[in-house]
Design a protein around this motif. Structure first.
Motif, PDB file in Angstrom:
ATOM      1  N   ASP A 267      60.305  59.426  75.355  1.00  0.00           N
ATOM      2  CA  ASP A 267      59.084  60.082  75.836  1.00  0.00           C
ATOM      3  C   ASP A 267      59.243  61.600  75.832  1.00  0.00           C
ATOM      4  O   ASP A 267      58.425  62.319  75.260  1.00  0.00           O
ATOM      5  CB  ASP A 267      58.720  59.580  77.239  1.00  0.00           C
TER       6      ASP A 267
ATOM      7  N   CYS B 261      62.597  63.244  85.166  1.00  0.00           N
ATOM      8  CA  CYS B 261      61.875  64.330  84.513  1.00  0.00           C
ATOM      9  C   CYS B 261      61.637  65.420  85.563  1.00  0.00           C
ATOM     10  O   CYS B 261      61.515  65.111  86.756  1.00  0.00           O
ATOM     11  CB  CYS B 261      60.552  63.782  84.007  1.00  0.00           C
TER      12      CYS B 261
ATOM     13  N   HIS C  48      58.151  57.867  84.387  1.00  0.00           N
ATOM     14  CA  HIS C  48      57.422  57.673  83.125  1.00  0.00           C
ATOM     15  C   HIS C  48      58.296  57.773  81.882  1.00  0.00           C
ATOM     16  O   HIS C  48      57.819  57.571  80.788  1.00  0.00           O
ATOM     17  CB  HIS C  48      56.265  58.677  83.035  1.00  0.00           C
ATOM     18  N   GLU C  49      59.583  58.121  82.038  1.00  0.00           N
ATOM     19  CA  GLU C  49      60.465  58.185  80.868  1.00  0.00           C
ATOM     20  C   GLU C  49      61.397  56.988  80.963  1.00  0.00           C
ATOM     21  O   GLU C  49      62.445  57.057  81.581  1.00  0.00           O
ATOM     22  CB  GLU C  49      61.271  59.492  80.896  1.00  0.00           C
TER      23      GLU C  49
HETATM   24 ZN    ZN Z   1      58.595  63.603  81.669  1.00  0.00          ZN
END
Ligand code: ZN
Ligand code: ZN
Length: 348
Positions: A156, A37, A62-63
């Protein structure tokens, strides 16, 4: 287990860290895919020093998607049995404050209070660039059996894109402008189309704009023309109904507002780093509605079926795959946009 470990701004290695253990309401997952990201790149650089991460060493990411390997007692009761394929998301609210109870857990009043149950994985809580990651079951969502892990890792981002277009709202037949042609920009364009926008314009540059054209969107190259004038020309002088700015630059923020018609709606997903000037006379006299967008809330389950049935063709944004051991190369390709890089997948 192997994990990406940041030790200071710009400094990282693939190192050995202890495998975490799940609490009662948590799952331990074998991570299969993580999408890089733009925020990850900034966290590596140290752009959000003291906030994301709060301290070093730190593992971002986090993805992601993966499989449950073990679960706490409560998590098991909720059906998160070993083998469940899931996609993760970053925010988990405390669950008790008014923001959480009214569904706006991305704005939890107890942000940052791990002692009160708040988490933001990959930002200040340990993230997913690792063989394994622990998440509360509020932040993992079962994925369809036939959804590949690399595509699931985009859920996400896609859910943020969906939240970004739901905030201003899309009415059937709207003209929509995505300001920014990166992964988020293209996903907001896809989501706007899925929600009924009749015409979707992507403002951006470089190879990414070519991809936007291939996806069937009208395009405006901001290098070659004044994007505000170009959007007005494409809309008979009137302006678009809705704009979503994912670029978050000084210019893109003000231009997004200038691109919409009287009574238009503008949402902001990119996090601006510098001061910008906004034409507030226009905002007042033309009743422009402005919406901030912080990550996502409650849109993972909404966007997954749209990805699964092709209405949000997120898979078309994946350009590269790298093993976790090659994270350095993956990040370079992502940052330099080498070979048309857009969504770069890392596989532990
Ligand atoms: Zn992200
Ligand atoms: Zn809360």
């Amino acid at each position: 287990m192997q994990a990406l470990v940041l030790t200071a701004p710009h400094a990282f290695e693939i190192g050995d860290i202890p495998k975490p253990a799940p609490a009662e309401n948590e799952v331990l997952c074998r991570v299969r895919a993580i999408a890089i990201c733009g925020t990850d790149a900034e966290i590596v650089e140290g752009s959000f020093k003291g906030r994301w991460p709060r301290a070093y060493p730190f593992t971002p990411g986090h993805e992601w998607s993966g499989e449950v390997v073990s679960a706490g007692k409560v998590a098991l009761e909720y059906g998160f049995v070993p083998g469940t394929r899931v996609a993760g998301t970053s925010h988990s609210g405390c669950g008790y404050c008014r923001m959480c109870r009214t569904g706006r857990y991305n704005l939890c009043f107890n942000y940052g209070r791990e002692d009160l149950g708040h988490r933001q994985y990959g930002h200040y809580t340990q993230g997913a660039y690792a063989d394994y990651v622990v998440h509360t079951i509020k932040s993992v969502f079962p994925i369809p059996d036939d959804m590949p892990f690399d595509v699931a890792a985009l859920c996400d981002t896609a859910s943020i894109a969906l939240h970004s277009v739901k905030r201003p709202g899309i009415e059937p037949g709207d003209v929509f402008v995505a300001v920014g042609s990166g992964g988020m920009g293209l996903l907001t364009a896809m989501c706007a189309r899925a929600l009924g926008a009749a015409r979707t314009i992507v403002v951006g540059g470089g190879q990414r704009l070519g991809r936007a054209k291939k996806l069937g969107f009208a395009t405006v190259d901001y290098h070659g023309a004044d994007p505000v004038a170009a959007v007005r020309e494409l809309t008979g002088g009137r302006g678009a109904d809705v704009a979503v700015d994912s670029a978050g630059t000084k210019d893109s923020v003000s231009q997004s507002i200038l691109m919409v018609r009287k009574g238009g709606r503008v949402a902001f997903t990119g996090i601006p780093k510098e001061a910008t000037s906004v034409d507030f006379q226009k905002v007042v006299l033309e009743e422009i509605d402005l919406y901030g967008v912080r990550a996502n809330r409650n849109t993972m389950e909404e966007v997954m079926p749209l990805i699964a049935d092709g209405r949000v063709p997120a898979a078309k944004l994946i350009t590269h795959h790298f093993p976790l051991a090659k994270f350095r190369d993956a990040l370079r390709v992502f940052n330099e946009r080498a070979d048309g890089a857009l969504k770069v997948i890392v596989e532990p």
